[in-house]
Design a protein around this motif. Structure first.
Motif, PDB file in Angstrom:
ATOM      1  N   VAL A  93      59.844  65.799 110.788  1.00  0.00           N
ATOM      2  CA  VAL A  93      60.021  66.463 112.081  1.00  0.00           C
ATOM      3  C   VAL A  93      58.680  66.566 112.790  1.00  0.00           C
ATOM      4  N   LYS A  94      57.667  66.980 112.035  1.00  0.00           N
ATOM      5  CA  LYS A  94      56.350  67.257 112.628  1.00  0.00           C
ATOM      6  C   LYS A  94      55.654  65.999 113.136  1.00  0.00           C
ATOM      7  N   SER A  95      55.685  64.923 112.349  1.00  0.00           N
ATOM      8  CA  SER A  95      54.893  63.744 112.722  1.00  0.00           C
ATOM      9  C   SER A  95      55.720  62.507 113.045  1.00  0.00           C
ATOM     10  N   GLN A  96      57.046  62.553 112.760  1.00  0.00           N
ATOM     11  CA  GLN A  96      57.863  61.360 112.982  1.00  0.00           C
ATOM     12  C   GLN A  96      58.952  61.567 114.036  1.00  0.00           C
ATOM     13  N   GLY A  97      59.055  62.775 114.562  1.00  0.00           N
ATOM     14  CA  GLY A  97      60.034  63.023 115.620  1.00  0.00           C
ATOM     15  C   GLY A  97      61.459  63.159 115.146  1.00  0.00           C
ATOM     16  N   GLY A  98      61.636  63.352 113.836  1.00  0.00           N
ATOM     17  CA  GLY A  98      62.982  63.495 113.307  1.00  0.00           C
ATOM     18  C   GLY A  98      63.563  64.882 113.554  1.00  0.00           C
ATOM     19  N   ILE A  99      64.780  65.077 113.085  1.00  0.00           N
ATOM     20  CA  ILE A  99      65.486  66.346 113.263  1.00  0.00           C
ATOM     21  C   ILE A  99      65.978  66.833 111.909  1.00  0.00           C
ATOM     22  N   LEU A 100      65.676  68.093 111.595  1.00  0.00           N
ATOM     23  CA  LEU A 100      66.107  68.678 110.327  1.00  0.00           C
ATOM     24  C   LEU A 100      67.588  69.036 110.418  1.00  0.00           C
ATOM     25  N   ASP A 101      68.366  68.526 109.481  1.00  0.00           N
ATOM     26  CA  ASP A 101      69.804  68.805 109.432  1.00  0.00           C
ATOM     27  C   ASP A 101      70.073  69.736 108.248  1.00  0.00           C
ATOM     28  N   HIS A 102      70.334  71.008 108.539  1.00  0.00           N
ATOM     29  CA  HIS A 102      70.602  72.002 107.500  1.00  0.00           C
ATOM     30  C   HIS A 102      72.111  72.004 107.245  1.00  0.00           C
ATOM     31  N   SER A 103      72.518  71.485 106.082  1.00  0.00           N
ATOM     32  CA  SER A 103      73.937  71.270 105.805  1.00  0.00           C
ATOM     33  C   SER A 103      74.582  72.383 104.987  1.00  0.00           C
ATOM     34  N   LEU A 104      73.820  72.985 104.082  1.00  0.00           N
ATOM     35  CA  LEU A 104      74.383  73.968 103.151  1.00  0.00           C
ATOM     36  C   LEU A 104      73.730  75.328 103.391  1.00  0.00           C
ATOM     37  N   TYR A 105      74.540  76.307 103.784  1.00  0.00           N
ATOM     38  CA  TYR A 105      73.999  77.606 104.190  1.00  0.00           C
ATOM     39  C   TYR A 105      74.085  78.671 103.099  1.00  0.00           C
ATOM     40  N   SER A 106      74.863  78.446 102.063  1.00  0.00           N
ATOM     41  CA  SER A 106      74.942  79.420 100.978  1.00  0.00           C
ATOM     42  C   SER A 106      75.399  78.729  99.698  1.00  0.00           C
ATOM     43  N   LEU A 107      75.125  79.400  98.574  1.00  0.00           N
ATOM     44  CA  LEU A 107      75.499  78.867  97.270  1.00  0.00           C
ATOM     45  C   LEU A 107      76.068  79.982  96.406  1.00  0.00           C
ATOM     46  N   ASP A 108      77.054  79.646  95.593  1.00  0.00           N
ATOM     47  CA  ASP A 108      77.535  80.582  94.584  1.00  0.00           C
ATOM     48  C   ASP A 108      76.601  80.499  93.380  1.00  0.00           C
TER      49      ASP A 108
ATOM     50  N   ASP B 296      61.812  74.522 100.125  1.00  0.00           N
ATOM     51  CA  ASP B 296      60.650  74.006 100.854  1.00  0.00           C
ATOM     52  C   ASP B 296      60.945  72.588 101.349  1.00  0.00           C
ATOM     53  N   VAL B 297      60.987  72.438 102.672  1.00  0.00           N
ATOM     54  CA  VAL B 297      61.334  71.139 103.259  1.00  0.00           C
ATOM     55  C   VAL B 297      60.110  70.399 103.794  1.00  0.00           C
ATOM     56  N   SER B 298      58.923  70.944 103.583  1.00  0.00           N
ATOM     57  CA  SER B 298      57.725  70.406 104.234  1.00  0.00           C
ATOM     58  C   SER B 298      57.421  68.952 103.864  1.00  0.00           C
ATOM     59  N   ALA B 299      57.833  68.510 102.692  1.00  0.00           N
ATOM     60  CA  ALA B 299      57.517  67.135 102.268  1.00  0.00           C
ATOM     61  C   ALA B 299      58.549  66.110 102.729  1.00  0.00           C
ATOM     62  N   LEU B 300      59.635  66.557 103.315  1.00  0.00           N
ATOM     63  CA  LEU B 300      60.710  65.625 103.690  1.00  0.00           C
ATOM     64  C   LEU B 300      60.313  64.761 104.887  1.00  0.00           C
ATOM     65  N   LYS B 301      60.532  63.451 104.731  1.00  0.00           N
ATOM     66  CA  LYS B 301      60.308  62.500 105.830  1.00  0.00           C
ATOM     67  C   LYS B 301      61.665  62.025 106.344  1.00  0.00           C
TER      68      LYS B 301
ATOM     69  N   VAL C  45      71.774  69.681 100.675  1.00  0.00           N
ATOM     70  CA  VAL C  45      71.337  70.965 101.216  1.00  0.00           C
ATOM     71  C   VAL C  45      70.746  70.768 102.606  1.00  0.00           C
ATOM     72  N   THR C  46      69.836  69.825 102.722  1.00  0.00           N
ATOM     73  CA  THR C  46      69.205  69.538 104.013  1.00  0.00           C
ATOM     74  C   THR C  46      68.653  68.120 103.995  1.00  0.00           C
ATOM     75  N   SER C  47      68.440  67.557 105.161  1.00  0.00           N
ATOM     76  CA  SER C  47      67.904  66.203 105.278  1.00  0.00           C
ATOM     77  C   SER C  47      67.201  66.076 106.618  1.00  0.00           C
ATOM     78  N   VAL C  48      66.442  65.009 106.765  1.00  0.00           N
ATOM     79  CA  VAL C  48      65.765  64.743 108.031  1.00  0.00           C
ATOM     80  C   VAL C  48      66.355  63.473 108.628  1.00  0.00           C
ATOM     81  N   LEU C  49      66.920  63.613 109.813  1.00  0.00           N
ATOM     82  CA  LEU C  49      67.569  62.490 110.489  1.00  0.00           C
ATOM     83  C   LEU C  49      66.645  61.905 111.549  1.00  0.00           C
TER      84      LEU C  49
END
Length: 212
Positions: A116-131, A146-151, A178-182
């Motif tokens: 997101v920070k350097s490649q212009g991507g968008i963080l997709d938060h898919s999972l909001y809770s867990l049992d 921690d999503v900071s390393a995701l490209k 859980v989350t991804s960068v699109l």
């Protein structure tokens, strides 16, 4: 345990009495015993909502004072008015402190993804809770990932969550995203597909015509 609440026994039941309680600044609730017995209670609305405001999740251990006796119970369920969002009913559950229970814990991304920070991507938060299964005293307010390393193109799944497995068991398939960068284009296409599904055939046709 920092959540505390003074509750009162209540004798009157029924929807009309519940509405009157809410007008008077009280919330109707029930304390369910381990054997299934139920004790109707009332609790101060403002104090309870302030307590919720300071916690990420709505399932937590609460120390209640009822009829001069202090006991630890699990805040099991909170019902909200669909229009106003105000709390309209609360369920507490007596639990054994030495027995593991299942609770729902919010999942919260932290950090700024590299994609997101350097490649212009968008963080997709898919999972909001867990049992999660754990002892009552170990209930998590939230699970931070921690999503900071995701490209762009990177995906974080349940198996990537860092958690103390000696205390916690996640009750979910480890391959759930859980989350991804699109990439920006893929994110726009995904949003367009979701909008088309909710809008019906006419909107889909208009979108195709516009694309041509």
């Amino acid at each position: 345990m920092d959540a505390k609440m003074i509750v009162s026994s209540r004798e009157l039941k029924g929807s009309s009495n519940a509405r009157r309680m809410r007008r008077d600044g009280q919330i109707p609730g029930v304390v369910y015993g381990d054997g299934g017995e139920a004790r109707p209670v009332s609790l101060p609305a403002h104090e309870f909502e302030q307590m919720l405001h300071h916690h990420a999740g709505e399932q937590m251990m609460v120390e209640i004072e009822l009829d001069g006796k202090t006991e630890s119970v699990l805040l099991k369920d909170v019902q909200h008015d669909p229009l106003s969002g105000n709390v309209i009913h609360v369920d507490f559950l007596e639990v054994a402190l030495n027995k593991k229970i299942k609770v729902q814990v919010p999942v919260e991304p932290v950090g700024e993804a590299e994609g997101v920070k350097s490649q212009g991507g968008i963080l997709d938060h898919s999972l909001y809770s867990l049992d999660v299964e754990c002892l009552p005293a170990d209930i998590l307010e939230k699970i931070e990932v921690d999503v900071s390393a995701l490209k762009i193109g990177d995906v974080m799944t349940v198996k990537d969550i860092s958690i103390d497995t000696s205390k916690y068991t996640i009750l979910a398939d480890e391959d759930i995203v859980v989350t991804s960068v699109l990439a920006p284009r893929l994110a726009a296409e995904t949003e367009g597909e979701e909008g088309a599904e909710g809008a019906g055939p006419e909107v889909i046709t208009e979108k195709k015509e516009g694309a041509e």
